[in-house]
Design a protein around this motif. Sequence first.
Motif, PDB file in Angstrom:
ATOM      1  N   LEU A 128      -6.264   0.899  -6.153  1.00 28.51           N
ATOM      2  CA  LEU A 128      -5.122   1.806  -6.119  1.00 28.51           C
ATOM      3  C   LEU A 128      -5.092   2.400  -4.715  1.00 28.51           C
ATOM      4  O   LEU A 128      -6.090   2.959  -4.262  1.00 28.51           O
ATOM      5  CB  LEU A 128      -5.309   2.895  -7.172  1.00 28.51           C
ATOM      6  N   VAL A 129      -3.963   2.278  -4.004  1.00 29.35           N
ATOM      7  CA  VAL A 129      -3.929   2.733  -2.612  1.00 29.35           C
ATOM      8  C   VAL A 129      -2.521   3.161  -2.213  1.00 29.35           C
ATOM      9  O   VAL A 129      -1.536   2.558  -2.622  1.00 29.35           O
ATOM     10  CB  VAL A 129      -4.440   1.618  -1.662  1.00 29.35           C
ATOM     11  N   PHE A 130      -2.445   4.248  -1.424  1.00 30.60           N
ATOM     12  CA  PHE A 130      -1.184   4.698  -0.849  1.00 30.60           C
ATOM     13  C   PHE A 130      -0.942   3.994   0.484  1.00 30.60           C
ATOM     14  O   PHE A 130      -1.892   3.577   1.159  1.00 30.60           O
ATOM     15  CB  PHE A 130      -1.238   6.214  -0.558  1.00 30.60           C
ATOM     16  N   SER A 131       0.309   3.909   0.882  1.00 27.22           N
ATOM     17  CA  SER A 131       0.614   3.545   2.263  1.00 27.22           C
ATOM     18  C   SER A 131       0.308   4.759   3.135  1.00 27.22           C
ATOM     19  O   SER A 131       0.221   5.888   2.648  1.00 27.22           O
ATOM     20  CB  SER A 131       2.082   3.132   2.402  1.00 27.22           C
ATOM     21  N   MET A 132       0.154   4.545   4.442  1.00 23.48           N
ATOM     22  CA  MET A 132      -0.229   5.638   5.323  1.00 23.48           C
ATOM     23  C   MET A 132       0.805   6.749   5.358  1.00 23.48           C
ATOM     24  O   MET A 132       0.478   7.917   5.582  1.00 23.48           O
ATOM     25  CB  MET A 132      -0.481   5.114   6.737  1.00 23.48           C
ATOM     26  N   ASP A 133       2.084   6.410   5.143  1.00 18.53           N
ATOM     27  CA  ASP A 133       3.125   7.428   5.157  1.00 18.53           C
ATOM     28  C   ASP A 133       3.382   8.023   3.776  1.00 18.53           C
ATOM     29  O   ASP A 133       4.299   8.822   3.606  1.00 18.53           O
ATOM     30  CB  ASP A 133       4.431   6.855   5.727  1.00 18.53           C
ATOM     31  N   LEU A 152      -1.875  -1.381   1.750  1.00 19.04           N
ATOM     32  CA  LEU A 152      -0.564  -1.359   2.389  1.00 19.04           C
ATOM     33  C   LEU A 152      -0.783  -0.971   3.840  1.00 19.04           C
ATOM     34  O   LEU A 152      -1.310   0.104   4.120  1.00 19.04           O
ATOM     35  CB  LEU A 152       0.363  -0.362   1.693  1.00 19.04           C
ATOM     36  N   SER A 153      -0.404  -1.846   4.758  1.00 18.28           N
ATOM     37  CA  SER A 153      -0.710  -1.624   6.157  1.00 18.28           C
ATOM     38  C   SER A 153       0.478  -1.996   7.023  1.00 18.28           C
ATOM     39  O   SER A 153       1.407  -2.684   6.571  1.00 18.28           O
ATOM     40  CB  SER A 153      -1.923  -2.467   6.560  1.00 18.28           C
ATOM     41  N   THR A 154       0.454  -1.529   8.262  1.00 20.58           N
ATOM     42  CA  THR A 154       1.442  -1.937   9.255  1.00 20.58           C
ATOM     43  C   THR A 154       0.738  -2.818  10.272  1.00 20.58           C
ATOM     44  O   THR A 154      -0.147  -2.356  10.990  1.00 20.58           O
ATOM     45  CB  THR A 154       2.069  -0.714   9.951  1.00 20.58           C
ATOM     46  N   ILE A 155       1.091  -4.091  10.290  1.00 18.71           N
ATOM     47  CA  ILE A 155       0.491  -5.040  11.220  1.00 18.71           C
ATOM     48  C   ILE A 155       1.596  -5.600  12.094  1.00 18.71           C
ATOM     49  O   ILE A 155       2.584  -6.129  11.588  1.00 18.71           O
ATOM     50  CB  ILE A 155      -0.238  -6.177  10.472  1.00 18.71           C
ATOM     51  N   GLN A 156       1.431  -5.480  13.402  1.00 15.40           N
ATOM     52  CA  GLN A 156       2.441  -5.897  14.364  1.00 15.40           C
ATOM     53  C   GLN A 156       3.796  -5.270  14.048  1.00 15.40           C
ATOM     54  O   GLN A 156       4.828  -5.919  14.016  1.00 15.40           O
ATOM     55  CB  GLN A 156       2.523  -7.428  14.400  1.00 15.40           C
ATOM     56  N   LYS A 157       3.724  -3.959  13.770  1.00 17.90           N
ATOM     57  CA  LYS A 157       4.889  -3.086  13.598  1.00 17.90           C
ATOM     58  C   LYS A 157       5.708  -3.380  12.342  1.00 17.90           C
ATOM     59  O   LYS A 157       6.810  -2.856  12.192  1.00 17.90           O
ATOM     60  CB  LYS A 157       5.794  -3.161  14.832  1.00 17.90           C
ATOM     61  N   LEU A 158       5.179  -4.169  11.420  1.00 17.23           N
ATOM     62  CA  LEU A 158       5.906  -4.479  10.196  1.00 17.23           C
ATOM     63  C   LEU A 158       5.041  -4.150   8.980  1.00 17.23           C
ATOM     64  O   LEU A 158       3.813  -4.296   9.020  1.00 17.23           O
ATOM     65  CB  LEU A 158       6.313  -5.955  10.160  1.00 17.23           C
TER      66      LEU A 158
END
Length: 410
Positions: free
Chosen positions: A213-218, A295-301
């Motif tokens: 279970l994980v949130f996105s950074m925002d 949930l991550s942002t990799i190469q701005k996406l």
Amino acid sequence: CSSLAIGTTTGYRLFSLSSVEQLDQVHESNEIPDVYIVERLFSSSLVVVVSHAKPQQMNVYHFKKGTEICNYSYSSNILSIRLNRQRLVVCLEESIYIHNIKDMKLLKTIMDTPPNTTGLCALSINHANSYLAYPGSASSGEISLYDGNTLKTACTIPAHDGPLAALTFNSTGSKLASASEKGTVIRVFSIPGGQKLYEFRRGMKRYVNISSLVFSMDSQFLCASSNTETVHVFKLEHLTDSRPEEPPTWSGYMGKMFQAATNYLPAQVSGMMNQDRAFATVRLNISGQRNICALSTIQKLPRLLVTTSDGHLYVYNLDPQDGGECVLIKKHSLLGSGKMEENKENNLQPPLPQSYAATVARQSTVPSTSTMPGYSEDGGALRGEVIPEHEFATGPVCLDDENEFPPVSI
């Protein structure tokens, strides 16, 4: 969510997730066999390792220098370890130990916790809100919230009817998500007050074991994976808050009547009416395996990552506007053998319509700016505030060497 740590029968490996196409191995250690816990402090060189050979001993390493910072032994097997810039938490079946990460001194021992056979606990990654959550009961879904900074109990949250299966904080430590062993309902609470903010229904057809279970950074999204083939992504939004005033139509009138009616129904029934369905989903080609999602942002996406216990990392595109079925764009092998051959075979780009997922799926040629493959010399300093030098100036944990600082946010 910018790096990946795996324990193996021969040791452990650390990877950087800075690119979709290439998986950079930052470090590999074969000194300790059968590693079942490996926790890295953000993008720093501090890593905590526990092996089946000595399941009651925690080893803390500076892997870049190849040195051991310290080791601690406990009265029973270590089930999980959590850490942020202020605290290191060691969870045993019936006790929890809280260490000061700057000098590794033991600050607090929470004794006689309810039997916690899986070592379920969560620690906020935000050092300013070092809240710790763990099961407050072995028979019900009660959450004990503990303030790791003041070393005092914050509150108790009656989250679920059945025993807990998953807990996670958002990046700021202001929200806590939980799921029970039934796995049908996921709830989000405010921290430190414990008020229920959201309730998501994962499904009613079958009980599942939610393993991640994980949130996105925002904190806009919440991802849940289980022992089934489906990964769910929920969007944290209150539609009723942003909805404009409805015109005086028949449907609008009935909608308001229905809304009012929920106030008179039993809590379980009205809660069901207010459930939100998944915003986006992933269909894995396997089931029955333990997996971890992120949930991550990799190469701005925005990307959705799933790592399975058979040693594979799946990278999906997540459409933050429309959601829906996520598109698989890359599959990596984490165990080394056959890595290049497998990635060549897995050109995961079938003909797609010109949708969001299709247009961004192959934009993954941005080179890493790391001076060493997969290693950030600034320790993430470019991504937020860094630890002041004096915080790590003394004691066994000397992460300020070579200007290396763990970041506030990953």
